[in-house]
Design a protein around this motif. Structure first.
Motif, mmCIF file in Angstrom:
data_model
loop_
_atom_site.group_PDB
_atom_site.id
_atom_site.type_symbol
_atom_site.label_atom_id
_atom_site.label_comp_id
_atom_site.label_asym_id
_atom_site.label_seq_id
_atom_site.Cartn_x
_atom_site.Cartn_y
_atom_site.Cartn_z
ATOM 1 N N MET A 6 -14.532 -14.716 36.869
ATOM 2 C CA MET A 6 -13.730 -13.512 37.518
ATOM 3 C C MET A 6 -12.289 -13.650 37.627
ATOM 4 S SD MET A 6 -15.970 -11.184 39.848
ATOM 5 C CE MET A 6 -17.503 -11.857 40.652
ATOM 6 N N LYS A 7 -11.515 -12.749 37.580
ATOM 7 C CA LYS A 7 -10.081 -12.595 37.434
ATOM 8 C C LYS A 7 -9.794 -11.885 38.922
ATOM 9 C CE LYS A 7 -5.975 -12.326 34.780
ATOM 10 N NZ LYS A 7 -5.531 -11.421 33.512
ATOM 11 N N LYS A 8 -8.575 -12.187 39.511
ATOM 12 C CA LYS A 8 -8.251 -11.350 40.627
ATOM 13 C C LYS A 8 -7.102 -10.360 40.259
ATOM 14 C CE LYS A 8 -7.563 -12.737 45.563
ATOM 15 N NZ LYS A 8 -7.511 -13.634 46.288
ATOM 16 N N TYR A 9 -7.426 -9.041 40.978
ATOM 17 C CA TYR A 9 -6.440 -8.016 40.565
ATOM 18 C C TYR A 9 -5.841 -7.462 41.745
ATOM 19 C CZ TYR A 9 -8.304 -8.444 35.911
ATOM 20 O OH TYR A 9 -8.640 -8.617 34.353
ATOM 21 N N GLU A 10 -5.041 -6.569 41.767
ATOM 22 C CA GLU A 10 -4.169 -5.931 42.783
ATOM 23 C C GLU A 10 -4.440 -4.241 42.209
ATOM 24 O OE1 GLU A 10 -0.911 -5.725 46.073
ATOM 25 O OE2 GLU A 10 -0.632 -6.973 44.367
ATOM 26 N N ALA A 11 -4.845 -3.292 43.035
ATOM 27 C CA ALA A 11 -4.627 -1.845 42.451
ATOM 28 C C ALA A 11 -3.891 -1.123 43.528
ATOM 29 C CB ALA A 11 -5.965 -1.462 42.301
ATOM 30 N N VAL A 12 -3.093 -0.089 43.154
ATOM 31 C CA VAL A 12 -2.182 0.882 44.138
ATOM 32 C C VAL A 12 -2.673 2.136 43.789
ATOM 33 C CG1 VAL A 12 -0.113 1.374 45.038
ATOM 34 C CG2 VAL A 12 -0.617 -0.859 44.609
ATOM 35 N N PHE A 13 -3.265 2.968 44.590
ATOM 36 C CA PHE A 13 -3.544 4.049 44.411
ATOM 37 C C PHE A 13 -2.479 5.049 45.245
ATOM 38 C CE2 PHE A 13 -7.132 2.184 42.972
ATOM 39 C CZ PHE A 13 -7.708 3.059 41.784
ATOM 40 N N ILE A 14 -2.258 6.149 44.842
ATOM 41 C CA ILE A 14 -1.779 7.189 45.631
ATOM 42 C C ILE A 14 -2.523 8.625 45.478
ATOM 43 C CG2 ILE A 14 0.489 8.656 45.721
ATOM 44 C CD1 ILE A 14 1.825 6.461 44.249
ATOM 45 N N LEU A 15 -3.043 9.005 46.636
ATOM 46 C CA LEU A 15 -4.054 10.036 46.765
ATOM 47 C C LEU A 15 -3.275 11.169 47.187
ATOM 48 C CD1 LEU A 15 -6.957 8.414 48.646
ATOM 49 C CD2 LEU A 15 -6.544 8.436 46.260
ATOM 50 N N LEU A 68 -0.836 9.588 50.092
ATOM 51 C CA LEU A 68 -1.465 8.357 50.751
ATOM 52 C C LEU A 68 -1.535 7.420 49.740
ATOM 53 C CD1 LEU A 68 -4.633 10.372 52.144
ATOM 54 C CD2 LEU A 68 -2.565 9.621 53.490
ATOM 55 N N TYR A 69 -1.141 6.112 50.241
ATOM 56 C CA TYR A 69 -1.063 5.030 49.434
ATOM 57 C C TYR A 69 -2.106 4.043 49.900
ATOM 58 C CZ TYR A 69 3.606 6.089 47.422
ATOM 59 O OH TYR A 69 4.737 6.793 46.713
ATOM 60 N N PHE A 70 -2.711 3.445 48.896
ATOM 61 C CA PHE A 70 -3.619 2.338 49.192
ATOM 62 C C PHE A 70 -3.736 1.244 48.378
ATOM 63 C CE2 PHE A 70 -5.760 5.903 50.928
ATOM 64 C CZ PHE A 70 -6.238 5.546 52.371
ATOM 65 N N ASP A 71 -3.748 0.115 49.123
ATOM 66 C CA ASP A 71 -3.624 -1.153 48.138
ATOM 67 C C ASP A 71 -5.058 -1.988 48.255
ATOM 68 O OD1 ASP A 71 -2.515 -3.224 46.814
ATOM 69 O OD2 ASP A 71 -1.488 -4.159 48.353
ATOM 70 N N PHE A 72 -5.541 -2.260 47.387
ATOM 71 C CA PHE A 72 -6.774 -2.993 47.057
ATOM 72 C C PHE A 72 -6.471 -4.375 46.425
ATOM 73 C CE2 PHE A 72 -7.928 1.368 46.940
ATOM 74 C CZ PHE A 72 -8.718 1.348 48.035
ATOM 75 N N VAL A 73 -7.054 -5.548 46.863
ATOM 76 C CA VAL A 73 -7.206 -6.821 46.133
ATOM 77 C C VAL A 73 -8.649 -7.108 45.916
ATOM 78 C CG1 VAL A 73 -6.453 -9.299 46.198
ATOM 79 C CG2 VAL A 73 -5.076 -7.662 47.292
ATOM 80 N N PHE A 74 -8.933 -7.384 44.539
ATOM 81 C CA PHE A 74 -10.328 -7.416 44.296
ATOM 82 C C PHE A 74 -10.443 -8.499 43.144
ATOM 83 C CE2 PHE A 74 -8.849 -3.924 42.162
ATOM 84 C CZ PHE A 74 -9.171 -4.106 40.866
ATOM 85 N N LYS A 102 -10.465 2.426 35.455
ATOM 86 C CA LYS A 102 -9.259 2.928 35.011
ATOM 87 C C LYS A 102 -9.803 4.602 34.309
ATOM 88 C CE LYS A 102 -5.582 -0.509 34.066
ATOM 89 N NZ LYS A 102 -5.084 -1.138 32.719
ATOM 90 N N GLU A 103 -10.804 4.331 33.806
ATOM 91 C CA GLU A 103 -11.494 5.386 33.197
ATOM 92 C C GLU A 103 -12.026 6.564 34.230
ATOM 93 O OE1 GLU A 103 -11.641 6.717 30.132
ATOM 94 O OE2 GLU A 103 -10.374 5.275 29.659
ATOM 95 N N LYS A 104 -12.627 5.760 35.198
ATOM 96 C CA LYS A 104 -13.243 6.579 36.476
ATOM 97 C C LYS A 104 -12.171 7.605 37.149
ATOM 98 C CE LYS A 104 -16.158 6.681 40.433
ATOM 99 N NZ LYS A 104 -16.283 8.180 40.465
ATOM 100 N N TYR A 105 -11.078 6.802 37.396
ATOM 101 C CA TYR A 105 -9.922 7.574 38.323
ATOM 102 C C TYR A 105 -8.909 8.035 37.487
ATOM 103 C CZ TYR A 105 -12.281 5.380 42.033
ATOM 104 O OH TYR A 105 -13.260 4.914 43.048
ATOM 105 N N ARG A 123 -1.431 9.077 40.991
ATOM 106 C CA ARG A 123 -1.105 7.877 40.455
ATOM 107 C C ARG A 123 -1.835 6.517 40.726
ATOM 108 N NH1 ARG A 123 1.777 11.239 38.169
ATOM 109 N NH2 ARG A 123 3.685 11.014 37.591
ATOM 110 N N ASN A 124 -2.064 5.832 39.842
ATOM 111 C CA ASN A 124 -2.712 4.436 40.153
ATOM 112 C C ASN A 124 -2.311 3.478 39.208
ATOM 113 O OD1 ASN A 124 -3.945 5.020 37.609
ATOM 114 N ND2 ASN A 124 -5.854 5.075 38.371
ATOM 115 N N MET A 125 -2.215 2.028 39.552
ATOM 116 C CA MET A 125 -1.809 0.940 38.827
ATOM 117 C C MET A 125 -2.624 -0.047 39.361
ATOM 118 S SD MET A 125 2.201 -0.717 38.658
ATOM 119 C CE MET A 125 2.228 -0.724 40.636
#
Length: 107
Positions: free
Chosen positions: A1-10, A59-65, A76-79, A87-89
């Motif tokens: 598994m690889k570690k990722y960070e995702a930022v979402f703007i709701l 609203l900004y959210f930051d996830f590390v997973f 990416k396809e879901k959102y 926006r998302n990254m």
């Protein structure tokens, strides 16, 4: 598994509970895809420099997973067409583990 960070703007108008339902949904999606959520950081409401879809704040959210690379494409396809997400990254998380970061205002 690889570690990722995702930022979402709701979109504030489409998130009645300040994004709590979105966070829970994202966590469940990660579990379904075989990943694990490391940390969630709600960064709150922030004003935009320029309007996004006629909105001036979000609203900004930051996830590390941790997740397999194929699962990132599914996220990416879901959102991509979700009305709540302005926006998302998603980036590979490559911060060193033992680096101490100084807080602003400290020397």
């Amino acid at each position: 598994m690889k570690k990722y960070e995702a930022v979402f703007i709701l979109d504030i108008r489409k998130s009645d509970d300040d994004g709590a339902a979105f966070c829970k949904e994202f966590s469940e999606l990660l579990t379904t895809l075989g990943g694990t959520l490391g940390e969630t950081l709600p960064m709150g409401r922030k004003q935009f420099t320029y309007p996004i879809n006629k909105r001036r704040a979000g609203l900004y959210f930051d996830f590390v997973f941790d997740l397999e690379p194929a699962g990132v494409k599914a996220i990416k396809e879901k959102y991509r067409l979700d009305e709540r997400v302005l926006r998302n990254m998603i980036l590979a998380y490559d911060r060193p583990e033992k680096v101490i970061t100084a807080k602003l205002g400290e020397e």
